[in-house]
Design a protein around this motif. Structure first.
Motif, PDB file in Angstrom:
ATOM      1  N   ILE A  52      37.056  51.005  36.855  1.00 32.20           N
ATOM      2  CA  ILE A  52      38.240  50.347  37.445  1.00 32.20           C
ATOM      3  C   ILE A  52      39.442  51.193  37.034  1.00 32.20           C
ATOM      4  O   ILE A  52      39.835  51.212  35.858  1.00 32.20           O
ATOM      5  CB  ILE A  52      38.427  48.905  36.931  1.00 32.20           C
ATOM      6  CG1 ILE A  52      37.131  48.099  37.116  1.00 32.20           C
ATOM      7  CG2 ILE A  52      39.582  48.234  37.654  1.00 32.20           C
ATOM      8  CD1 ILE A  52      37.225  46.661  36.622  1.00 32.20           C
ATOM      9  N   ASP A  53      39.999  51.918  38.007  1.00 27.83           N
ATOM     10  CA  ASP A  53      41.129  52.789  37.680  1.00 27.83           C
ATOM     11  C   ASP A  53      42.255  52.622  38.697  1.00 27.83           C
ATOM     12  O   ASP A  53      42.221  51.722  39.541  1.00 27.83           O
ATOM     13  CB  ASP A  53      40.667  54.261  37.571  1.00 27.83           C
ATOM     14  CG  ASP A  53      40.067  54.782  38.862  1.00 27.83           C
ATOM     15  OD1 ASP A  53      40.348  54.192  39.933  1.00 27.83           O
ATOM     16  OD2 ASP A  53      39.341  55.784  38.828  1.00 27.83           O
ATOM     17  N   LEU A  54      43.243  53.504  38.615  1.00 26.76           N
ATOM     18  CA  LEU A  54      44.437  53.403  39.471  1.00 26.76           C
ATOM     19  C   LEU A  54      44.090  53.334  40.951  1.00 26.76           C
ATOM     20  O   LEU A  54      44.822  52.759  41.742  1.00 26.76           O
ATOM     21  CB  LEU A  54      45.336  54.625  39.238  1.00 26.76           C
ATOM     22  CG  LEU A  54      46.028  54.744  37.879  1.00 26.76           C
ATOM     23  CD1 LEU A  54      46.664  56.106  37.734  1.00 26.76           C
ATOM     24  CD2 LEU A  54      47.089  53.654  37.730  1.00 26.76           C
ATOM     25  N   TYR A  55      42.983  53.958  41.302  1.00 23.58           N
ATOM     26  CA  TYR A  55      42.653  54.074  42.717  1.00 23.58           C
ATOM     27  C   TYR A  55      41.657  53.013  43.183  1.00 23.58           C
ATOM     28  O   TYR A  55      41.587  52.696  44.361  1.00 23.58           O
ATOM     29  CB  TYR A  55      42.148  55.498  43.004  1.00 23.58           C
ATOM     30  CG  TYR A  55      43.159  56.492  42.482  1.00 23.58           C
ATOM     31  CD1 TYR A  55      44.355  56.711  43.161  1.00 23.58           C
ATOM     32  CD2 TYR A  55      42.983  57.123  41.245  1.00 23.58           C
ATOM     33  CE1 TYR A  55      45.335  57.538  42.652  1.00 23.58           C
ATOM     34  CE2 TYR A  55      43.961  57.964  40.721  1.00 23.58           C
ATOM     35  CZ  TYR A  55      45.137  58.159  41.431  1.00 23.58           C
ATOM     36  OH  TYR A  55      46.105  58.965  40.912  1.00 23.58           O
ATOM     37  N   SER A  64      44.761  50.673  32.627  1.00 18.97           N
ATOM     38  CA  SER A  64      45.769  49.612  32.568  1.00 18.97           C
ATOM     39  C   SER A  64      45.937  48.894  33.902  1.00 18.97           C
ATOM     40  O   SER A  64      46.316  47.720  33.920  1.00 18.97           O
ATOM     41  CB  SER A  64      47.125  50.195  32.165  1.00 18.97           C
ATOM     42  OG  SER A  64      46.986  50.934  31.009  1.00 18.97           O
ATOM     43  N   SER A  65      45.676  49.589  35.007  1.00 18.30           N
ATOM     44  CA  SER A  65      45.825  48.932  36.307  1.00 18.30           C
ATOM     45  C   SER A  65      44.758  47.859  36.464  1.00 18.30           C
ATOM     46  O   SER A  65      45.013  46.810  37.081  1.00 18.30           O
ATOM     47  CB  SER A  65      45.767  49.943  37.459  1.00 18.30           C
ATOM     48  OG  SER A  65      44.468  50.468  37.602  1.00 18.30           O
ATOM     49  N   GLY A  66      43.577  48.098  35.895  1.00 22.54           N
ATOM     50  CA  GLY A  66      42.515  47.096  35.914  1.00 22.54           C
ATOM     51  C   GLY A  66      42.925  45.881  35.111  1.00 22.54           C
ATOM     52  O   GLY A  66      42.767  44.734  35.555  1.00 22.54           O
ATOM     53  N   VAL A  67      43.478  46.130  33.945  1.00 21.22           N
ATOM     54  CA  VAL A  67      43.916  45.029  33.084  1.00 21.22           C
ATOM     55  C   VAL A  67      45.048  44.260  33.773  1.00 21.22           C
ATOM     56  O   VAL A  67      45.047  43.025  33.805  1.00 21.22           O
ATOM     57  CB  VAL A  67      44.375  45.558  31.704  1.00 21.22           C
ATOM     58  CG1 VAL A  67      44.864  44.414  30.841  1.00 21.22           C
ATOM     59  CG2 VAL A  67      43.244  46.293  31.001  1.00 21.22           C
ATOM     60  N   ALA A  68      45.994  44.993  34.365  1.00 21.05           N
ATOM     61  CA  ALA A  68      47.127  44.353  35.041  1.00 21.05           C
ATOM     62  C   ALA A  68      46.644  43.482  36.198  1.00 21.05           C
ATOM     63  O   ALA A  68      47.180  42.393  36.444  1.00 21.05           O
ATOM     64  CB  ALA A  68      48.105  45.418  35.534  1.00 21.05           C
ATOM     65  N   THR A  69      45.625  43.948  36.898  1.00 18.85           N
ATOM     66  CA  THR A  69      45.046  43.179  38.010  1.00 18.85           C
ATOM     67  C   THR A  69      44.496  41.849  37.509  1.00 18.85           C
ATOM     68  O   THR A  69      44.700  40.793  38.128  1.00 18.85           O
ATOM     69  CB  THR A  69      43.921  44.018  38.673  1.00 18.85           C
ATOM     70  OG1 THR A  69      44.502  45.226  39.158  1.00 18.85           O
ATOM     71  CG2 THR A  69      43.251  43.273  39.804  1.00 18.85           C
TER      72      THR A  69
END
Lengths: 262, 115
Positions: free
Chosen positions: B21-24, B56-61
């Motif tokens: 799970i990354d930025l993309y 972090s984008s995964g966590v933010a999601t």
């Protein structure tokens, strides 16, 4: 098994006719924290500028994850540079933007993430550097240390594979400085981040370095773990680790001449 | 390559995520969470057993999902938060924000006990 993230081969560079880097060979492995030590003017920051592609070397090669960035144009370098975070010595925040906008900038520029996701990421990064609640402040409203931390939050916004820091602790009080060191250790653990730091702070060296490269007059004088360097007999290395000043050797005639302007 | 499966039974949805799970790829997870929260699905359980990397984008999601679920007083639980994923949660101090269970069955049981 270690995978090489950065490989520098026979790097030579000049400022005018003055040789600044003189045959640097260095590799940095994935997940490793390498500290570049050296006296002011020895070429540390110049080396960093070359590794991130801001300056082109006169000779030699720099490979980032196997790609020779010295042979690439800006467009070719972009996908590689996106996964690199850089904390500049000055912080280099945009003064016309809020702290939050500064941190969000790389995410807005380089990803398709929703604003809501970017907002949460921005606040998370600010929290990690101890600046929770400062999102709407302007850089001019921050102290020097806070600016440096905000710049670090921006440098890690994209969760880079490689993080470069040019004197991250300079100008910070000791408590904040050790906080930055702890954050660097956590980033390394959580993201297997490869980290290259230029610093003079020996406390940081002891706490976070896997290896140290000691630069002297554009060359690597010593490379190894802190323990390996401490065990070396070389007086220049010992001077660094023992924090000894230069000996006060004065040529009387030369000194007198310099005072009277003769 | 990220794989996101949603299995909805009654008022619980299990989101099973596999891969990085990354930025993309995180928008793919967000899309499924938003669909479920738009329907006000009362229980959402995110099974992270197959996640090999999370940024972090995964966590933010997931944080956004938790906020949306809280808005309609639903539950969002995590399970199999381990290895590198646990390190990222810990870095963001979100191990203190989310309800995390060792196994999917534990999370389902906790949901039923809470309702």
């Amino acid at each position: 098994m270690n995978s090489i993230m950065i490989e520098i081969k026979d790097l030579v560079t000049y400022y005018g006719t003055r040789k600044i880097l003189d045959g640097i060979n260095l590799t940095v492995n994935r997940g490793e924290t390498l500290i570049i030590l050296g006296r002011s003017g020895c070429g540390k920051s110049t080396l960093l500028r070359h590794i991130i592609g801001l300056s082109k070397p006169s000779e030699g090669h720099i490979l980032i994850k196997g790609h020779d960035i010295t042979r690439m144009d800006e467009d070719e370098r972009l996908p590689i540079v996106k996964k690199i975070g850089m904390l500049f010595q000055s912080g280099a925040l945009f003064n016309s933007m809020t702290v939050g906008e500064n941190v969000a900038l790389p995410l807005r520029e380089h990803t398709q993430l929703e604003q809501s996701t970017i907002g949460i990421m921005t606040r998370m990064k600010l929290d990690q550097v101890g600046l929770a609640g400062f999102e709407n402040f302007m850089p001019a409203q921050l102290s020097g240390g806070m600016k440096k931390r905000a710049a670090l939050a921006r440098a890690i916004a994209m969760d880079p594979d490689i993080l470069f820091c040019d004197e991250p602790s300079a100008g910070l009080d000791p408590i904040v400085a050790v906080g930055i060191d702890h954050l660097i250790l956590k980033l390394k653990k959580a993201f297997k981040m490869t980290i290259v730091i230029v610093t003079h702070e020996m406390a940081s060296v002891f706490m976070i370095a896997d290896r140290v490269a000691l630069l002297d007059k554009g060359r690597i004088l010593a490379l190894g773990t802190v323990q390996e360097l401490q065990a070396m007999d070389n007086p220049k290395i010992q001077q660094f680790f023992n924090r000894e000043p230069d000996p006060e050797e004065v040529d009387r005639n030369e000194y007198l001449s310099s005072l009277v302007g003769g | 390559m990220l794989k996101v499966d949603v299995n909805k039974q009654d008022d619980i949805a299990i989101i099973t995520v596999e891969g990085d799970i990354d930025l993309y790829s995180s928008p793919q997870v967000r899309k499924e969470i938003i669909k479920l929260t738009n329907d006000e699905t009362k229980g959402i359980i995110v099974n992270l057993a197959g996640v090999t990397y999370m940024d972090s984008s995964g966590v933010a999601t997931l944080v956004e999902g938790l906020q949306l679920v809280n808005d309609y007083k639903g539950k969002l639980f995590m399970c199999h938060v381990q290895g590198v994923v646990h390190d990222v949660f810990e870095l963001s101090r979100l191990d203190k924000v989310f309800s995390i269970f060792p196994k999917e069955a534990d999370a389902v049981k906790a949901y039923h006990e809470a309702n």
